[in-house]
Design an enzyme around this catalytic site. Structure first.
Site, mmCIF file in Angstrom:
data_model
loop_
_atom_site.group_PDB
_atom_site.id
_atom_site.type_symbol
_atom_site.label_atom_id
_atom_site.label_comp_id
_atom_site.label_asym_id
_atom_site.label_seq_id
_atom_site.Cartn_x
_atom_site.Cartn_y
_atom_site.Cartn_z
ATOM 1 N N ASP A 358 64.201 -7.273 75.364
ATOM 2 C CA ASP A 358 65.480 -7.782 75.858
ATOM 3 C C ASP A 358 66.607 -6.872 75.383
ATOM 4 O OD1 ASP A 358 65.435 -8.464 73.157
ATOM 5 O OD2 ASP A 358 66.681 -10.238 73.438
ATOM 6 N N GLU A 359 67.745 -7.013 76.006
ATOM 7 C CA GLU A 359 68.998 -6.381 75.594
ATOM 8 C C GLU A 359 68.865 -4.872 75.388
ATOM 9 O OE1 GLU A 359 71.608 -9.815 73.571
ATOM 10 O OE2 GLU A 359 70.072 -8.999 72.250
ATOM 11 N N VAL A 360 68.476 -4.183 76.446
ATOM 12 C CA VAL A 360 68.422 -2.727 76.418
ATOM 13 C C VAL A 360 69.769 -2.164 76.882
ATOM 14 C CG1 VAL A 360 67.403 -0.708 77.538
ATOM 15 C CG2 VAL A 360 65.937 -2.552 76.690
#
Length: 431
Positions: A358-360
């Site tokens: 997540d959250e790249v």
């Protein structure tokens, strides 16, 4: 019953009702000789949590658990194991806390029986034995296919618990404990006969605990697991590492913990993990371990030999911490990630692991070397690069393990398939 319940601030709202059930609020202490119990208390419904699927009270007979310090558990042939022995010993202490830990003598039992026997009820001698049948006592590890069902019958003629698996036995024993009303020196079960036929409404009933941003001791984690057992929760999602810290010792790379933990005292070594695994198994709980990647990895970069694998470990701050994002174009990245995944698979015996994703941040991959590698591999954008990384780590995971991945509106482009489990963490209206 009287229990020593450990209320974690993370789940206090969820188990508040259970705490009321297990306490003695509103019930007067019995003196010697015991006063007559008021009719309302004699016929009060049982305070069960969560409410069983089928719960039938067909009478108002009150049972007294006679000589409860020698309360027994009678297992049918093939229904007992080391775990069932451990669990019944644990519950006996929880249900009858005034009793000594060891079995009392016949003289002491006679003295207690004389002191505790209620003059108001006829007492059946079968009321100090719970008969137990477990169809598959070796089905210990929680999985999506685990049958957690049980039936429980309590009457003057006897008390019987039947479960399909060991995990169902854990759930049924907890329900039995909730039927008890403890008024030292007496223990009663009000409103019998009672029949309970129960199975969970949902397979996944759990919590997530983040021990990377805030270290939480093994003793506190155990208290949370106790509370989970009391409320029949079965999934402990352990978010172990993040940019803030890497507190777990991995057999293949202990240096990640040595360099990435908050301090040497704020860590979980291999024996700690083994201890928690056994603690969870006894209580019918699955631990789903998570080591997030490709982002949230600044703690990895604290180990010098891996610092070159992590971009943005000194920039792109996220909630006060440098973000840290793995370079997915390097062979060394996958060598390290393979070791980490294999360690998780061997340390945690359940069939599920969480691989994050997540959250790249595109900025962290914005450099010439990555652009050149993408061109050579026909990857046109950073979404494609992220999908490439997720596909690679899915291939690293054993085919016998279920993979869980974070998902929200920003990751819908990832090529998930039917064998992937997506843990959605966005706005409910967008799910």
């Amino acid at each position: 019953p009287m229990k020593s319940i450990y209320l974690s601030s993370l789940i206090i709202a969820l188990i508040f009702t259970q705490a009321l059930t297990l306490g003695t609020a509103g019930i007067s202490e019995l003196e010697s000789p015991p006063p007559k119990i008021r009719p309302r208390e004699l016929t009060a419904p049982h305070n069960l949590w969560p409410m069983p699927q089928t719960y039938t009270v067909s009478g108002s007979t009150i049972l007294e658990i006679v000589d409860y310090c020698n309360f027994g558990f009678a297992f049918a042939a093939g229904s007992s194991s080391d775990l069932t022995t451990q669990l019944t010993q644990l519950y006996k202490k929880l249900m009858f806390p005034s009793c000594p830990s060891e079995t009392i003598t016949k003289v002491e039992a006679a003295q207690r029986l004389t002191r505790s026997h209620s003059p108001y009820f006829d007492v059946n001698g079968a009321n100090n034995v719970l008969s137990i049948t477990i169809e598959d006592v070796n089905k210990v590890l929680v999985s999506e296919s685990t049958d957690e069902s049980y039936t429980l019958d309590v009457s003057a003629g006897g008390m019987n618990l039947v479960a399909k698996t060991y995990v169902g036995f854990v759930r049924g024993l907890e329900t039995f404990s909730q039927l008890l009303t403890y008024q030292d020196p007496q223990v009663f079960i009000f409103s019998t006969p009672v029949h309970i036929d129960d199975t969970p409404r949902f397979f996944h009933r759990g919590i997530m605990l983040d021990t990377a941003r805030h270290y939480i001791s093994i003793s506190k984690i155990k208290e949370i697991m106790d509370a989970m057992m009391f409320t029949k929760l079965n999934i402990f999602h352990w978010h172990i590492t993040d940019s803030d810290s890497f507190p777990i010792e991995l057999p293949s790379h202990p240096e990640l913990q040595q360099n990435g933990a908050f301090s040497p005292e704020q860590t979980y070594n291999v024996s700690d993990v083994q201890d928690l695994v056994e603690y969870a198994k006894l209580r019918g709980i699955m631990i789903i371990p998570e080591i997030d990647s490709p982002s949230h990895l600044t703690s990895w970069a604290e180990t010098p030999e891996y610092a070159s694998l992590v971009n943005c470990s000194e920039s792109v701050w996220y909630q006060g911490i440098p973000f840290g994002q793995i370079n997915p174009t390097l062979d060394a990245t996958y060598s390290l990630v393979t070791d980490i995944v294999k360690d998780l698979e061997s340390m945690f015996p359940w069939d599920t692991i969480h691989l994050g994703c997540d959250e790249v941040f595109a900025y962290c991959w914005n450099n010439t070397d990555i652009y050149n590698w993408m061109a050579e591999h026909n990857i046109s954008d950073f979404n494609g690069l992220f999908d490439y990384y997720r596909t690679q780590i899915k291939g690293i995971k054993s085919s016998e393990k279920n993979g869980v991945y974070w998902g929200d509106l920003d990751t819908t482009f990832l090529s998930f398939t039917s064998d992937d489990t997506i843990q959605y963490w966005g706005d409910a209206k967008d799910a």
